[in-house]
Design a protein around this motif. Sequence first.
Motif, PDB file in Angstrom:
ATOM      1  N   ASP A 185       0.818  -1.211   0.000  1.00  0.00           N
ATOM      2  CA  ASP A 185       0.000   0.000   0.000  1.00  0.00           C
ATOM      3  C   ASP A 185       0.851   1.258   0.000  1.00  0.00           C
ATOM      4  O   ASP A 185       0.519   2.243  -0.671  1.00  0.00           O
ATOM      5  CB  ASP A 185      -0.918   0.013   1.224  1.00  0.00           C
ATOM      6  CG  ASP A 185      -2.037  -1.010   1.122  1.00  0.00           C
ATOM      7  OD1 ASP A 185      -2.129  -1.686   0.081  1.00  0.00           O
ATOM      8  OD2 ASP A 185      -2.808  -1.142   2.087  1.00  0.00           O
ATOM      9  N   PHE A 186       1.970   1.246   0.740  1.00  0.00           N
ATOM     10  CA  PHE A 186       2.764   2.468   0.806  1.00  0.00           C
ATOM     11  C   PHE A 186       3.577   2.666  -0.461  1.00  0.00           C
ATOM     12  O   PHE A 186       3.955   3.795  -0.782  1.00  0.00           O
ATOM     13  CB  PHE A 186       3.667   2.489   2.043  1.00  0.00           C
ATOM     14  CG  PHE A 186       3.963   3.890   2.498  1.00  0.00           C
ATOM     15  CD1 PHE A 186       3.014   4.626   3.190  1.00  0.00           C
ATOM     16  CD2 PHE A 186       5.181   4.495   2.206  1.00  0.00           C
ATOM     17  CE1 PHE A 186       3.264   5.935   3.588  1.00  0.00           C
ATOM     18  CE2 PHE A 186       5.435   5.803   2.601  1.00  0.00           C
ATOM     19  CZ  PHE A 186       4.475   6.522   3.290  1.00  0.00           C
ATOM     20  N   ALA A 187       3.833   1.610  -1.200  1.00  0.00           N
ATOM     21  CA  ALA A 187       4.457   1.771  -2.515  1.00  0.00           C
ATOM     22  C   ALA A 187       3.514   2.562  -3.409  1.00  0.00           C
ATOM     23  O   ALA A 187       3.940   3.472  -4.136  1.00  0.00           O
ATOM     24  CB  ALA A 187       4.766   0.406  -3.123  1.00  0.00           C
ATOM     25  N   MET A 188       2.219   2.238  -3.353  1.00  0.00           N
ATOM     26  CA  MET A 188       1.227   2.975  -4.132  1.00  0.00           C
ATOM     27  C   MET A 188       1.081   4.393  -3.609  1.00  0.00           C
ATOM     28  O   MET A 188       0.934   5.342  -4.399  1.00  0.00           O
ATOM     29  CB  MET A 188      -0.119   2.249  -4.080  1.00  0.00           C
ATOM     30  CG  MET A 188      -1.156   2.794  -5.045  1.00  0.00           C
ATOM     31  SD  MET A 188      -0.726   2.495  -6.785  1.00  0.00           S
ATOM     32  CE  MET A 188      -2.238   3.036  -7.596  1.00  0.00           C
ATOM     33  N   ALA A 189       1.142   4.563  -2.292  1.00  0.00           N
ATOM     34  CA  ALA A 189       1.055   5.904  -1.703  1.00  0.00           C
ATOM     35  C   ALA A 189       2.210   6.777  -2.190  1.00  0.00           C
ATOM     36  O   ALA A 189       2.030   7.972  -2.462  1.00  0.00           O
ATOM     37  CB  ALA A 189       1.060   5.814  -0.179  1.00  0.00           C
ATOM     38  N   TYR A 190       3.397   6.189  -2.307  1.00  0.00           N
ATOM     39  CA  TYR A 190       4.547   6.926  -2.839  1.00  0.00           C
ATOM     40  C   TYR A 190       4.278   7.413  -4.256  1.00  0.00           C
ATOM     41  O   TYR A 190       4.583   8.565  -4.605  1.00  0.00           O
ATOM     42  CB  TYR A 190       5.792   6.034  -2.814  1.00  0.00           C
ATOM     43  CG  TYR A 190       6.796   6.333  -3.902  1.00  0.00           C
ATOM     44  CD1 TYR A 190       7.604   7.478  -3.838  1.00  0.00           C
ATOM     45  CD2 TYR A 190       6.928   5.489  -5.010  1.00  0.00           C
ATOM     46  CE1 TYR A 190       8.518   7.755  -4.859  1.00  0.00           C
ATOM     47  CE2 TYR A 190       7.832   5.759  -6.013  1.00  0.00           C
ATOM     48  CZ  TYR A 190       8.619   6.890  -5.938  1.00  0.00           C
ATOM     49  OH  TYR A 190       9.509   7.172  -6.941  1.00  0.00           O
ATOM     50  N   VAL A 191       3.681   6.550  -5.078  1.00  0.00           N
ATOM     51  CA  VAL A 191       3.379   6.921  -6.463  1.00  0.00           C
ATOM     52  C   VAL A 191       2.416   8.105  -6.499  1.00  0.00           C
ATOM     53  O   VAL A 191       2.597   9.058  -7.263  1.00  0.00           O
ATOM     54  CB  VAL A 191       2.790   5.716  -7.221  1.00  0.00           C
ATOM     55  CG1 VAL A 191       2.269   6.135  -8.596  1.00  0.00           C
ATOM     56  CG2 VAL A 191       3.837   4.616  -7.369  1.00  0.00           C
ATOM     57  N   ILE A 192       1.384   8.062  -5.651  1.00  0.00           N
ATOM     58  CA  ILE A 192       0.411   9.157  -5.582  1.00  0.00           C
ATOM     59  C   ILE A 192       1.095  10.446  -5.138  1.00  0.00           C
ATOM     60  O   ILE A 192       0.895  11.516  -5.724  1.00  0.00           O
ATOM     61  CB  ILE A 192      -0.732   8.786  -4.626  1.00  0.00           C
ATOM     62  CG1 ILE A 192      -1.493   7.563  -5.153  1.00  0.00           C
ATOM     63  CG2 ILE A 192      -1.687   9.968  -4.419  1.00  0.00           C
ATOM     64  CD1 ILE A 192      -2.352   6.876  -4.122  1.00  0.00           C
ATOM     65  N   ALA A 193       1.901  10.348  -4.085  1.00  0.00           N
ATOM     66  CA  ALA A 193       2.595  11.526  -3.563  1.00  0.00           C
ATOM     67  C   ALA A 193       3.564  12.098  -4.589  1.00  0.00           C
ATOM     68  O   ALA A 193       3.776  13.313  -4.650  1.00  0.00           O
ATOM     69  CB  ALA A 193       3.341  11.169  -2.281  1.00  0.00           C
ATOM     70  N   HIS A 194       4.158  11.243  -5.407  1.00  0.00           N
ATOM     71  CA  HIS A 194       5.050  11.694  -6.474  1.00  0.00           C
ATOM     72  C   HIS A 194       4.279  12.527  -7.487  1.00  0.00           C
ATOM     73  O   HIS A 194       4.738  13.607  -7.898  1.00  0.00           O
ATOM     74  CB  HIS A 194       5.686  10.475  -7.151  1.00  0.00           C
ATOM     75  CG  HIS A 194       6.492  10.801  -8.362  1.00  0.00           C
ATOM     76  ND1 HIS A 194       7.858  11.019  -8.322  1.00  0.00           N
ATOM     77  CD2 HIS A 194       6.130  10.949  -9.664  1.00  0.00           C
ATOM     78  CE1 HIS A 194       8.299  11.285  -9.550  1.00  0.00           C
ATOM     79  NE2 HIS A 194       7.264  11.254 -10.378  1.00  0.00           N
ATOM     80  N   GLU A 195       3.104  12.052  -7.895  1.00  0.00           N
ATOM     81  CA  GLU A 195       2.310  12.815  -8.859  1.00  0.00           C
ATOM     82  C   GLU A 195       1.829  14.131  -8.261  1.00  0.00           C
ATOM     83  O   GLU A 195       1.778  15.153  -8.960  1.00  0.00           O
ATOM     84  CB  GLU A 195       1.127  11.976  -9.355  1.00  0.00           C
ATOM     85  CG  GLU A 195       1.510  10.690 -10.067  1.00  0.00           C
ATOM     86  CD  GLU A 195       2.478  10.895 -11.229  1.00  0.00           C
ATOM     87  OE1 GLU A 195       2.502  12.005 -11.809  1.00  0.00           O
ATOM     88  OE2 GLU A 195       3.223   9.950 -11.549  1.00  0.00           O
ATOM     89  N   VAL A 196       1.476  14.122  -6.989  1.00  0.00           N
ATOM     90  CA  VAL A 196       1.115  15.374  -6.313  1.00  0.00           C
ATOM     91  C   VAL A 196       2.321  16.313  -6.276  1.00  0.00           C
ATOM     92  O   VAL A 196       2.180  17.534  -6.387  1.00  0.00           O
ATOM     93  CB  VAL A 196       0.595  15.096  -4.888  1.00  0.00           C
ATOM     94  CG1 VAL A 196       0.416  16.396  -4.106  1.00  0.00           C
ATOM     95  CG2 VAL A 196      -0.740  14.345  -4.948  1.00  0.00           C
ATOM     96  N   GLY A 197       3.511  15.734  -6.161  1.00  0.00           N
ATOM     97  CA  GLY A 197       4.725  16.541  -6.219  1.00  0.00           C
ATOM     98  C   GLY A 197       4.828  17.298  -7.529  1.00  0.00           C
ATOM     99  O   GLY A 197       5.267  18.454  -7.565  1.00  0.00           O
ATOM    100  N   HIS A 198       4.400  16.681  -8.614  1.00  0.00           N
ATOM    101  CA  HIS A 198       4.386  17.374  -9.903  1.00  0.00           C
ATOM    102  C   HIS A 198       3.382  18.525  -9.886  1.00  0.00           C
ATOM    103  O   HIS A 198       3.603  19.561 -10.511  1.00  0.00           O
ATOM    104  CB  HIS A 198       4.050  16.399 -11.020  1.00  0.00           C
ATOM    105  CG  HIS A 198       5.157  15.446 -11.328  1.00  0.00           C
ATOM    106  ND1 HIS A 198       6.466  15.843 -11.462  1.00  0.00           N
ATOM    107  CD2 HIS A 198       5.151  14.098 -11.540  1.00  0.00           C
ATOM    108  CE1 HIS A 198       7.218  14.795 -11.742  1.00  0.00           C
ATOM    109  NE2 HIS A 198       6.449  13.730 -11.787  1.00  0.00           N
TER     110      HIS A 198
END
Length: 265
Positions: free
Chosen positions: A134-147
């Motif tokens: 789940d936190f691997a997916m959370a990282y992906v989401i947070a990365h896109e929010v970083g953009h």
Amino acid sequence: MSGGKIAVGGGIGGVIMLVIYLLMGGDPGALQDQGGQQGQYNSSGTYEPTAEEQELYELVTVTLADTEEVWHEIFRERNATYQEPTLVVFTQAVQSACGSASAATGPFYCPLDRQVYIDLSFYNQLRQLRAPGDFAMAYVIAHEVGHHVQNLLGISDQVQAQRGRISQEEYNQLSVRLELQADFFAGLWAHHAQDKFNILQEGDIEEALGAANAIGDDRLQQQSQGYVVPESFTHGTSAQRVRWFRKGFESGRFEEGDTFNTPNL
């Protein structure tokens, strides 16, 4: 210059959840006209999400809500106002202001409509890349929010303005710096979310680092074609992506994330 990604954001208040829309009796044709997902429908014409899709949707929306809390605070500390992106969740195909995309594209951010597009099937792709959780997916989401953050700060526009003015190889290097800063911002989010909400469980950071490692340019190129071409990198190596996420998480300081003025990434 600070960094961002030229690709494709959304706040909880503006969630466009296609699965839920159809579950509530929405017209599938209306979504197809808008380039939305096409899923499995029952005889009444409503979409029936799987149990995993519902669980993933909850993960995505909770993570996005946490990013909003954190980024609102970081912006307030700098006398600025954070403008939330809009979330679009899809499973097969989607239409954005940046163009159409299939599930093969994976999660992305479009600066033109400020929407974060999350493909639920990417969770399974992470498993296939040996980066589950789940936190691997959370990282992906947070990365896109970083953009999205980079877009708000004008960083994406600064990089985009260089397209055509410099060589493709030089532009690729700028793209790498954009992506690595988004990784840093994901780590920064994890740091502050832990302080505010105590979200981390044992192994969570390892899951995020595993995902960052799995989607490095060098690793993906080696897996797909058997060799790597550094000049074509646009996202950074596995080691770089891990390093910048870790730096954001460990420092918790926004100012530490200037990838554009760092000689050795």
